[in-house]
Structure formats: structure tokens, C-alpha cells
Write a protein that holds these residues in place. Sequence first.
Motif, PDB file in Angstrom:
ATOM      1  N   ILE A 123      85.726   5.213 -11.147  1.00 64.48           N
ATOM      2  CA  ILE A 123      85.342   6.473 -11.804  1.00 64.48           C
ATOM      3  C   ILE A 123      85.927   6.524 -13.216  1.00 64.48           C
ATOM      4  O   ILE A 123      85.258   6.908 -14.173  1.00 64.48           O
ATOM      5  CB  ILE A 123      85.815   7.690 -10.980  1.00 64.48           C
ATOM      6  N   SER A 124      87.188   6.103 -13.350  1.00 64.48           N
ATOM      7  CA  SER A 124      87.846   6.080 -14.664  1.00 64.48           C
ATOM      8  C   SER A 124      87.118   5.150 -15.621  1.00 64.48           C
ATOM      9  O   SER A 124      86.929   5.462 -16.807  1.00 64.48           O
ATOM     10  CB  SER A 124      89.311   5.643 -14.519  1.00 64.48           C
ATOM     11  N   LEU A 125      86.723   3.995 -15.096  1.00 57.73           N
ATOM     12  CA  LEU A 125      85.996   3.029 -15.921  1.00 57.73           C
ATOM     13  C   LEU A 125      84.650   3.591 -16.362  1.00 57.73           C
ATOM     14  O   LEU A 125      84.214   3.376 -17.494  1.00 57.73           O
ATOM     15  CB  LEU A 125      85.794   1.725 -15.155  1.00 57.73           C
ATOM     16  N   ALA A 126      83.988   4.314 -15.456  1.00 48.93           N
ATOM     17  CA  ALA A 126      82.695   4.918 -15.791  1.00 48.93           C
ATOM     18  C   ALA A 126      82.853   5.949 -16.904  1.00 48.93           C
ATOM     19  O   ALA A 126      82.052   6.000 -17.846  1.00 48.93           O
ATOM     20  CB  ALA A 126      82.094   5.570 -14.546  1.00 48.93           C
ATOM     21  N   ILE A 182      87.333  -3.838 -18.627  1.00 50.02           N
ATOM     22  CA  ILE A 182      86.299  -3.565 -17.631  1.00 50.02           C
ATOM     23  C   ILE A 182      85.856  -4.850 -16.938  1.00 50.02           C
ATOM     24  O   ILE A 182      85.707  -4.895 -15.710  1.00 50.02           O
ATOM     25  CB  ILE A 182      85.090  -2.867 -18.289  1.00 50.02           C
ATOM     26  N   SER A 183      85.658  -5.919 -17.710  1.00 47.99           N
ATOM     27  CA  SER A 183      85.230  -7.192 -17.106  1.00 47.99           C
ATOM     28  C   SER A 183      86.296  -7.729 -16.164  1.00 47.99           C
ATOM     29  O   SER A 183      85.989  -8.351 -15.147  1.00 47.99           O
ATOM     30  CB  SER A 183      84.923  -8.214 -18.206  1.00 47.99           C
ATOM     31  N   ASN A 184      87.563  -7.459 -16.470  1.00 48.58           N
ATOM     32  CA  ASN A 184      88.660  -7.885 -15.607  1.00 48.58           C
ATOM     33  C   ASN A 184      88.618  -7.154 -14.265  1.00 48.58           C
ATOM     34  O   ASN A 184      88.935  -7.710 -13.215  1.00 48.58           O
ATOM     35  CB  ASN A 184      90.004  -7.634 -16.303  1.00 48.58           C
ATOM     36  N   PHE A 185      88.187  -5.894 -14.307  1.00 50.48           N
ATOM     37  CA  PHE A 185      88.108  -5.100 -13.081  1.00 50.48           C
ATOM     38  C   PHE A 185      87.033  -5.623 -12.136  1.00 50.48           C
ATOM     39  O   PHE A 185      87.152  -5.534 -10.918  1.00 50.48           O
ATOM     40  CB  PHE A 185      87.795  -3.640 -13.428  1.00 50.48           C
ATOM     41  N   PHE A 186      85.978  -6.152 -12.713  1.00 50.51           N
ATOM     42  CA  PHE A 186      84.850  -6.561 -11.891  1.00 50.51           C
ATOM     43  C   PHE A 186      84.758  -8.079 -11.708  1.00 50.51           C
ATOM     44  O   PHE A 186      83.688  -8.615 -11.460  1.00 50.51           O
ATOM     45  CB  PHE A 186      83.548  -6.007 -12.492  1.00 50.51           C
ATOM     46  N   ARG A 187      85.909  -8.760 -11.831  1.00 53.67           N
ATOM     47  CA  ARG A 187      85.943 -10.186 -11.514  1.00 53.67           C
ATOM     48  C   ARG A 187      85.616 -10.387 -10.042  1.00 53.67           C
ATOM     49  O   ARG A 187      85.988  -9.590  -9.186  1.00 53.67           O
ATOM     50  CB  ARG A 187      87.341 -10.762 -11.781  1.00 53.67           C
ATOM     51  N   GLU A 188      84.960 -11.475  -9.749  1.00 53.65           N
ATOM     52  CA  GLU A 188      84.571 -11.750  -8.367  1.00 53.65           C
ATOM     53  C   GLU A 188      85.780 -11.944  -7.453  1.00 53.65           C
ATOM     54  O   GLU A 188      85.752 -11.624  -6.268  1.00 53.65           O
ATOM     55  CB  GLU A 188      83.679 -13.002  -8.313  1.00 53.65           C
ATOM     56  N   ASP A 189      86.868 -12.483  -8.031  1.00 50.15           N
ATOM     57  CA  ASP A 189      88.035 -12.778  -7.205  1.00 50.15           C
ATOM     58  C   ASP A 189      88.986 -11.590  -7.092  1.00 50.15           C
ATOM     59  O   ASP A 189      90.037 -11.683  -6.474  1.00 50.15           O
ATOM     60  CB  ASP A 189      88.801 -13.990  -7.771  1.00 50.15           C
ATOM     61  N   ARG A 190      88.617 -10.450  -7.682  1.00 48.45           N
ATOM     62  CA  ARG A 190      89.494  -9.290  -7.627  1.00 48.45           C
ATOM     63  C   ARG A 190      89.089  -8.394  -6.475  1.00 48.45           C
ATOM     64  O   ARG A 190      88.036  -7.773  -6.483  1.00 48.45           O
ATOM     65  CB  ARG A 190      89.413  -8.495  -8.935  1.00 48.45           C
ATOM     66  N   THR A 191      89.938  -8.323  -5.462  1.00 45.03           N
ATOM     67  CA  THR A 191      89.638  -7.514  -4.278  1.00 45.03           C
ATOM     68  C   THR A 191      90.655  -6.408  -4.046  1.00 45.03           C
ATOM     69  O   THR A 191      90.377  -5.417  -3.396  1.00 45.03           O
ATOM     70  CB  THR A 191      89.613  -8.413  -3.017  1.00 45.03           C
ATOM     71  N   PHE A 202      96.672   0.219 -17.688  1.00 40.79           N
ATOM     72  CA  PHE A 202      95.372   0.889 -17.652  1.00 40.79           C
ATOM     73  C   PHE A 202      95.494   2.336 -18.130  1.00 40.79           C
ATOM     74  O   PHE A 202      94.694   2.808 -18.943  1.00 40.79           O
ATOM     75  CB  PHE A 202      94.811   0.830 -16.235  1.00 40.79           C
ATOM     76  N   ILE A 203      96.498   3.038 -17.666  1.00 41.55           N
ATOM     77  CA  ILE A 203      96.706   4.442 -18.041  1.00 41.55           C
ATOM     78  C   ILE A 203      97.052   4.564 -19.523  1.00 41.55           C
ATOM     79  O   ILE A 203      96.558   5.457 -20.214  1.00 41.55           O
ATOM     80  CB  ILE A 203      97.812   5.085 -17.169  1.00 41.55           C
ATOM     81  N   VAL A 204      97.910   3.658 -20.007  1.00 39.30           N
ATOM     82  CA  VAL A 204      98.276   3.679 -21.427  1.00 39.30           C
ATOM     83  C   VAL A 204      97.030   3.468 -22.288  1.00 39.30           C
ATOM     84  O   VAL A 204      96.847   4.144 -23.312  1.00 39.30           O
ATOM     85  CB  VAL A 204      99.335   2.599 -21.740  1.00 39.30           C
ATOM     86  N   PHE A 205      96.165   2.545 -21.864  1.00 38.19           N
ATOM     87  CA  PHE A 205      94.936   2.308 -22.613  1.00 38.19           C
ATOM     88  C   PHE A 205      94.064   3.565 -22.618  1.00 38.19           C
ATOM     89  O   PHE A 205      93.506   3.934 -23.665  1.00 38.19           O
ATOM     90  CB  PHE A 205      94.140   1.147 -22.014  1.00 38.19           C
ATOM     91  N   ILE A 206      93.932   4.215 -21.464  1.00 34.10           N
ATOM     92  CA  ILE A 206      93.129   5.442 -21.379  1.00 34.10           C
ATOM     93  C   ILE A 206      93.672   6.503 -22.329  1.00 34.10           C
ATOM     94  O   ILE A 206      92.919   7.151 -23.068  1.00 34.10           O
ATOM     95  CB  ILE A 206      93.098   5.986 -19.935  1.00 34.10           C
TER      96      ILE A 206
END
Length: 238
Positions: A123-126, A182-191, A202-206
Motif C-alpha cells: 500500500i505504501s509503495l502504491a 520498488i523494484s527491490n520489493f518485487f524481486r522474485e526471490d523476496r518472500t 524505507f520509512i526514512v525514504f518516505i
Amino acid sequence: MEKRLTNQQIDQLFTFTKKHYVEHYDVQVELVDHLANAIENQLKENPNVLFEEALQTEFKKFGIFGFTGLVEQKQVELHKHYNKMIVNELLKFISIPKVVVTIILYLALFFLLKRTGKLGEIISLAILLLSFIYFMVDGFRFVSKIKKQQKIQGRSWLIQSVAQSVFSLPFIYLTGFGFSLISNFFREDRTSELSVLGLNVFIVFILIHVLTLYIFSAIIKPRFLQSIKETEKRFQFA
């Protein structure tokens, strides 16, 4: 009797500055005023000196780069002024009393994302993505407004050029870093969910993104528009 330049010679000076890559009318006026005074001083000392000869003598004083060095110097000065303004506005959010707001926002985001896990991250990424789009559209409208003014008036100001340049910097930086995130969040190996360190980054960036968006939209853009308006008024009858 003091010899003054004719209107035709003043027009020649404007043509001369344009020919030597001075695009902005406010800088042209400043240069023409300087050149006219210097040439008139030469004519006072030697009434027989030719206009073109006097002009070339003054132009040589600007060095091998001609007027380019002066224009670049003025651009650098304006960039420094607005960069300093941006940094000062950002620093206000880590000084009392605004630091309280920053801390509250940070803690609220931390506990919210901690509770909602991966769903909260998505949701944050969106929201970040939507804000990127807003920033891009707002910046495009701002630059388009400036270009429209230039087309209508048939003139451009140095402050307009600097405004376009300054307004593009945060978009390039935040968008580049943001899409990398964002691309790091949606890596295939990230579960798994973010680690505590990753969550803090992430929060600091936001927070930086939100504060930068606020500063540019609510503070920097109005200042630029005001400066452009004042410049237009100053040279309205020039």
C-alpha cells in the motif's frame, strides 16, 4: 557636450548580446546598460573613437569566453540561493518544533508498517508511485506554464531557466531512487517482510519524499513564481 548613444546603437548592443549567446532578456538589459556606459565613457575620453571599435574593446574585457562566463556565474548564484533555501527548509523539520511532527510521522509509519506487514508495504509503495506521478505532472505543468509565458511575451528570464532546472532535480533523484526501491520489493526471490533496518530505510525514504514534495510544491514553486512575476514587472517597459 557629453555624447550619448542613439536608440539605433542601443538596438545594436541588444543584437550583439543575442549574437553572443545571451538568451535571457534581463541579462541582456544588464549587459547593454554596462556596455552603453562603458562606450560612452570611451567617447568622453576620445570623441573620435568609432562605436564598433569601442564595443569590441569592451567585449574583450570579458575574456575568451565572452558573455558566457557572466551568464554561468549568475546561474550558479541563483542555483546556490535556491539550493540553500531547500536545505534550510528540510533542516527545519529536524529542529524544534517541527522535529516533533517528523518524529510522530516516523513512529506512526513504523508501527503501521510493522502491524500490517507486507500488505502495508505494498500500500505504501502504491501511494509512493501515485505521488511520483503527481510530482511528474505538477512539474510538467509548472515548466509548461513557464514556456507558455515565454512564448506569449517573446522573452525569457534567467530565473525561468533556473526554475526549470531546479524543479527537475528532486524528480530525477526521488524517481530514480524510488523505482530502485520498488523494484527491490518485487524481486522474485523476496518472500519475507522487511528487516528492521530495511523498514527504517524505507520509512526514512518516505519521509524525505513527502517533505521534499511539500517543500517544492508549497514553498519553492510559489517563490519562483513570485520572482518571475517581479522580474516581469521590473522589465515591463524595458
